[in-house]
Design an enzyme around this catalytic site. Structure first.
Site, short mmCIF file in Angstrom:
data_model
loop_
_atom_site.label_atom_id
_atom_site.label_comp_id
_atom_site.label_asym_id
_atom_site.label_seq_id
_atom_site.Cartn_x
_atom_site.Cartn_y
_atom_site.Cartn_z
N ASP A 34 -5.82 0.70 -0.72
CA ASP A 34 -5.41 1.02 -2.09
C ASP A 34 -4.67 -0.15 -2.74
O ASP A 34 -4.08 -0.98 -2.06
CB ASP A 34 -4.50 2.26 -2.05
N TRP A 39 -3.35 -4.93 -8.16
CA TRP A 39 -3.39 -6.36 -7.80
C TRP A 39 -3.98 -7.17 -8.96
O TRP A 39 -3.44 -8.21 -9.34
CB TRP A 39 -4.24 -6.53 -6.53
N ARG A 47 -9.88 -4.87 -13.40
CA ARG A 47 -9.76 -4.18 -12.11
C ARG A 47 -10.84 -4.62 -11.11
O ARG A 47 -10.61 -4.66 -9.91
CB ARG A 47 -9.87 -2.67 -12.32
N HIS A 51 -11.17 -5.31 -6.81
CA HIS A 51 -12.09 -4.74 -5.82
C HIS A 51 -12.79 -5.86 -5.03
O HIS A 51 -12.98 -5.75 -3.82
CB HIS A 51 -13.11 -3.84 -6.51
N THR A 80 -14.23 11.20 -2.57
CA THR A 80 -15.02 12.15 -3.36
C THR A 80 -14.41 12.34 -4.75
O THR A 80 -15.09 12.84 -5.65
CB THR A 80 -15.11 13.52 -2.65
N TRP A 83 -15.19 9.41 -8.14
CA TRP A 83 -16.25 9.53 -9.16
C TRP A 83 -15.66 9.79 -10.54
O TRP A 83 -16.34 9.64 -11.55
CB TRP A 83 -17.22 10.66 -8.82
N ARG A 85 -13.68 8.03 -12.03
CA ARG A 85 -13.40 6.75 -12.69
C ARG A 85 -14.53 6.36 -13.66
O ARG A 85 -15.63 6.90 -13.56
CB ARG A 85 -13.21 5.67 -11.63
N LEU A 145 -15.79 -2.65 18.78
CA LEU A 145 -14.98 -1.92 17.79
C LEU A 145 -15.93 -1.10 16.95
O LEU A 145 -16.99 -1.58 16.58
CB LEU A 145 -14.25 -2.93 16.89
N ARG A 202 -1.16 2.76 4.78
CA ARG A 202 -1.44 2.82 3.35
C ARG A 202 -0.68 1.72 2.62
O ARG A 202 0.55 1.78 2.50
CB ARG A 202 -1.08 4.17 2.73
N ILE A 209 -1.53 11.00 1.21
CA ILE A 209 -2.70 10.89 2.10
C ILE A 209 -4.01 10.90 1.30
O ILE A 209 -5.05 10.46 1.80
CB ILE A 209 -2.63 12.00 3.17
N SER A 210 -3.96 11.38 0.05
CA SER A 210 -5.12 11.35 -0.86
C SER A 210 -6.42 11.85 -0.20
O SER A 210 -7.47 11.21 -0.31
CB SER A 210 -5.30 9.95 -1.45
C1 IPE Z 1 -7.46 6.53 -2.17
O1 IPE Z 1 -6.96 5.81 -3.23
C2 IPE Z 1 -8.93 6.26 -2.02
C3 IPE Z 1 -9.28 4.90 -1.61
C4 IPE Z 1 -8.47 3.92 -1.39
C5 IPE Z 1 -10.69 4.67 -1.46
P1 IPE Z 1 -6.85 6.44 -4.69
O2 IPE Z 1 -6.40 5.33 -5.59
O3 IPE Z 1 -8.12 7.11 -5.08
O4 IPE Z 1 -5.72 7.54 -4.50
P2 IPE Z 1 -4.76 8.24 -5.54
O5 IPE Z 1 -5.62 8.68 -6.71
O6 IPE Z 1 -3.77 7.22 -5.96
O7 IPE Z 1 -4.14 9.37 -4.79
C1 IPE Z 2 -8.51 1.16 -4.11
O1 IPE Z 2 -7.85 0.54 -5.15
C2 IPE Z 2 -10.00 1.14 -4.27
C3 IPE Z 2 -10.59 2.46 -4.55
C4 IPE Z 2 -9.93 3.57 -4.70
C5 IPE Z 2 -12.02 2.50 -4.68
P1 IPE Z 2 -7.59 1.26 -6.53
O2 IPE Z 2 -8.75 0.98 -7.43
O3 IPE Z 2 -7.26 2.69 -6.36
O4 IPE Z 2 -6.34 0.46 -7.04
P2 IPE Z 2 -5.08 1.04 -7.82
O5 IPE Z 2 -4.55 2.16 -6.98
O6 IPE Z 2 -5.58 1.51 -9.14
O7 IPE Z 2 -4.15 -0.10 -7.91
MG MG Z 3 -5.52 3.69 -6.05
#
Ligand code: IPE
Ligand code: IPE
Ligand code: MG
Length: 256
Positions: A34, A39, A47, A51, A80, A83, A85, A145, A202, A209-210
């Site tokens: 996350d 970043w 954004r 990634h 899940t 999506w 976004r 691994l 995390r 824990i999302s």
């Molecule tokens: C959890 O991060 C999912 C991944 C890192 C792939 P999110 O950014 O989706 O989590 P929330 O929305 O902050 O809980």
């Molecule tokens: C994790 O980073 C990647 C995914 C959830 C796919 P984020 O995109 O959630 O980054 P933040 O949490 O918005 O900074």
């Molecule tokens: Mg995030």
């Protein structure tokens, strides 16, 4: 002894693992990757740049996990719920997964890494699904691994899927309701055959824990850091494992 990685020699050597106890390395480590967006934001970038940098950060972490002798590294790449976004961000993430498989499988395979996926991968685009199946097939016999990538993964979706399979088996008469045990449930999860989670990491500062590995994390140790995932480096993984080795895991019992 720490096991050496062969391939692009752009990362650390195993000498820096000196303070860790090789006999007490966690068997299953999971990372919620996350903070990519934050970043990028901090740097005034879109954004998507976060990634890309996040995908790059994963390379060194997989290598370090393998050198440490961690058995399974599960990485949360797309939930899940992700999506929700904007379509452009989702599309870019899917393209990044595809590029990752194109660019990394050969080196992973030559280093004995078995690639697995957890999640509703059948809902992904056909081209990506084919690459996922190919990656799993090509690396299936590797034993060093397990890199378990959670894509279109949700803990509740996973448990729901398992319950459906078990209910169908009961309805078909191949399983008795009274034989449904914790072991049977574990066997019907995406992570079937993998050990329970030992250490959940995390980055990016959020303490939740999302919807990740809800069943498997029952007795996992948690390790949080404010560092965003693209800045996460082998030394952070090593610090997390060092902290893990100092924890007293009681599993409901008493200290040995
Ligand atoms: C959890 O991060 C999912 C991944 C890192 C792939 P999110 O950014 O989706 O989590 P929330 O929305 O902050 O809980
Ligand atoms: C994790 O980073 C990647 C995914 C959830 C796919 P984020 O995109 O959630 O980054 P933040 O949490 O918005 O900074
Ligand atoms: Mg995030």
């Amino acid at each position: 002894m720490w096991k050496k990685w062969f391939g692009r020699s752009d990362q650390r050597s195993e000498s820096s693992y000196g303070d860790l106890d090789p006999a007490r390395v966690p068997r299953h480590v999971a990372i919620i990757m996350d903070g990519n967006g934050r970043w990028a934001q901090k740097r005034g970038l879109p954004r998507t740049f976060g990634h890309r940098a996040g995908a790059e950060a994963l390379r060194a972490i997989v290598r370090t996990a393998a050198e440490l002798g961690i058995g399974v590294l599960t990485t949360y790449a797309f939930s899940t719920e992700n999506w929700k976004r904007p379509a452009e961000e989702v599309d870019l993430l899917m393209n990044l997964f595809s590029d990752y498989l194109d660019n990394e499988i050969e080196e992973l395979n030559s280093n004995g890494i078995r690639v697995r996926f957890s999640g509703k991968t059948e809902e992904l685009a056909a081209g990506l699904k084919a690459k996922i199946d190919r990656a799993e097939g090509v690396t299936a016999a590797n034993e060093r691994l397990v890199l378990n990538i959670a894509v279109n993964y949700g803990g509740r979706a996973e448990i729901t899927h398992a319950v459906r399979l078990i209910a169908a088996a009961v309805a078909a008469g191949s399983l008795k309701a009274e034989d449904v045990s914790e072991e049977v449930i574990s066997r019907h999860l995406y992570t079937a055959g993998l050990p329970d989670l030992d250490l959940l990491i995390r980055p990016a500062g959020d303490l939740r824990i999302s919807n990740f590995l809800l069943w498997q994390a029952a007795y996992a140790e948690f390790w949080f850091t404010d560092i965003n995932w693209p800045d996460f480096r082998p030394e952070h993984l090593i610090a997390a494992v060092a902290d893990f080795q100092r924890r007293d895991r009681r599993f409901g019992g008493l200290t040995k």
